[in-house]
Design an enzyme around this catalytic site. Sequence first.
Site, PDB file in Angstrom:
ATOM      1  N   GLU A 156       2.314  -3.809  -3.675  1.00 57.25           N
ATOM      2  CA  GLU A 156       2.560  -5.226  -3.993  1.00 57.25           C
ATOM      3  C   GLU A 156       2.596  -5.521  -5.501  1.00 57.25           C
ATOM      4  OE1 GLU A 156      -0.391  -7.366  -1.698  1.00 57.25           O
ATOM      5  OE2 GLU A 156       0.254  -6.443   0.163  1.00 57.25           O
ATOM      6  N   ASN A 197       4.812   0.295  -1.694  1.00 58.40           N
ATOM      7  CA  ASN A 197       4.619  -0.504  -0.479  1.00 58.40           C
ATOM      8  C   ASN A 197       4.555  -1.992  -0.827  1.00 58.40           C
ATOM      9  OD1 ASN A 197       3.906  -0.466   2.427  1.00 58.40           O
ATOM     10  ND2 ASN A 197       1.915  -1.236   1.776  1.00 58.40           N
ATOM     11  N   HIS A 233       5.096  -8.243   7.558  1.00 56.55           N
ATOM     12  CA  HIS A 233       4.225  -9.299   8.089  1.00 56.55           C
ATOM     13  C   HIS A 233       5.117 -10.514   8.345  1.00 56.55           C
ATOM     14  CE1 HIS A 233       0.533  -7.127   7.477  1.00 56.55           C
ATOM     15  NE2 HIS A 233       0.848  -6.884   6.215  1.00 56.55           N
ATOM     16  N   GLU A 263       3.219  -2.256   8.056  1.00 54.74           N
ATOM     17  CA  GLU A 263       2.141  -3.191   8.412  1.00 54.74           C
ATOM     18  C   GLU A 263       2.650  -4.251   9.389  1.00 54.74           C
ATOM     19  OE1 GLU A 263       0.098  -4.704   4.920  1.00 54.74           O
ATOM     20  OE2 GLU A 263       0.221  -2.773   3.894  1.00 54.74           O
ATOM     21  N   ASP A 265       3.405  -7.008  11.886  1.00 55.29           N
ATOM     22  CA  ASP A 265       2.881  -7.987  12.858  1.00 55.29           C
ATOM     23  C   ASP A 265       3.760  -9.227  12.788  1.00 55.29           C
ATOM     24  OD1 ASP A 265       1.807  -9.146  10.485  1.00 55.29           O
ATOM     25  OD2 ASP A 265      -0.225  -8.476  10.939  1.00 55.29           O
TER      26      ASP A 265
END
Length: 415
Positions: A156, A197, A233, A263, A265
Amino acid sequence: MFKSPLATMHVSALISLVVLFPVAFGQLNTLAKAKGLMYFGSATDNGELSDTTYVSILSNTSQFGQITPGNTQKWVYTEPTQNTFSWTQGDVITSFAEGNGQLLRCHNLVWYNELPSWITSGTWTNATLIAALKNHIANEVTHYKGQCYAWDVVNEAFNDDGTYRVDVFYTTIGPEYIPIAFETAALYDSSVKLYYNDYNIEYAGAKATAAQNLVTSLKARGIKIDGVGLQAHFIVGSTPSLSSQLSNLKAFTALGVEVAYTELDVRFSSLPPTTAGLTQQGTDYANTVSACVQTTNCVGVTVWDFTDKYSWVPSTFSGQGDACLWYTDFTLHPAYYSVVAALGGSATATSSTVVSTATTLVTSTTTTTSAAATTTASGTVAKWGQCGGTGWTGGTVCESGTTCTYSNAWYSQCL
Ligand code: 9MR
């Protein structure tokens, strides 16, 4: 007259047949591998490993072939005071994965968040912070050498507009902290894959372009970078389309790196979810999984924990949640079946097992039962059962109180 050998087969033999061919009715990781991915995985965290139901699902390698430590390899856990390293909590997760024969994505070496106060409140010069950064990476990569498939080296580093995130590393060292981190990681483990990432790089835009420019500039300098992790996300209904995710993944792989959804979701921005919302969530999950399946050099998909019970979402976004594939009580979201379908599986036999009780699911494919359990006594398809989709030859009439709901081209479900 020819009689199909199947017709003479005893029911128990049929069940064995299902067990002998788990791919056809397989679960997430089995199906993902059959589709050419390396893994379907999940993040986890230390506190959750005392939950026996949770652990039996996570340990089931037909569901999860890869684990990411959700927190305890981060800087605040691993170097809480300068040059004093603590591996105990991270090792719990890596040992868990190794004990189960699951791949590890190691997460992460450099991030603006979850930093110890000696970093965030320290007094630094360019030289002293570079030395601290190198020392941290050298020690952590060495400790986990040989155990990780990949490291999220830098996490990030960009804002949504593509500019660099301002944190202690950027302010003190400038953007050069990123190449330094990659170079140092490569020095201490030459075989681990090194990843950048980030989130909001799953679709074309300033941030994805910034990440691509980073890959290009590292490669131009001969600095090792092997992959880009797209966190994914997402929010139900706002997930990028399959075509936009496909073209975005290709923009990364064209630069000579592999990609992974790291990651995943898909959260509801308000709760409880509606039936239509649950269907949309299935489509959103399926689009992301399909994008990986259809992209050469997309190596796998990791969910950011598999159950709402341990999701990070509700504590970060008040009033939001139900973002995972399993509900808090370990029953399955409809989206689970959408993912199974996107991975080329038949939801029928699996769903008859996994929906009935949480404990049946825990015991893996060997308990897979016949498709009959999705059919009610009156011959209609039971709630959660498949009722349509490409190639579907089973029942299409849902039991009373449920509707055959389109999820994606391969799968409609009684909801
Ligand atoms: O899931 C993690 C949560 O338990 C922590 O409190 C949080 C700390 O900021 O980090 C979460 O994981 C993040 C991951 O490391 C990086 N991408 C975003 C994830 C969700 O915040």
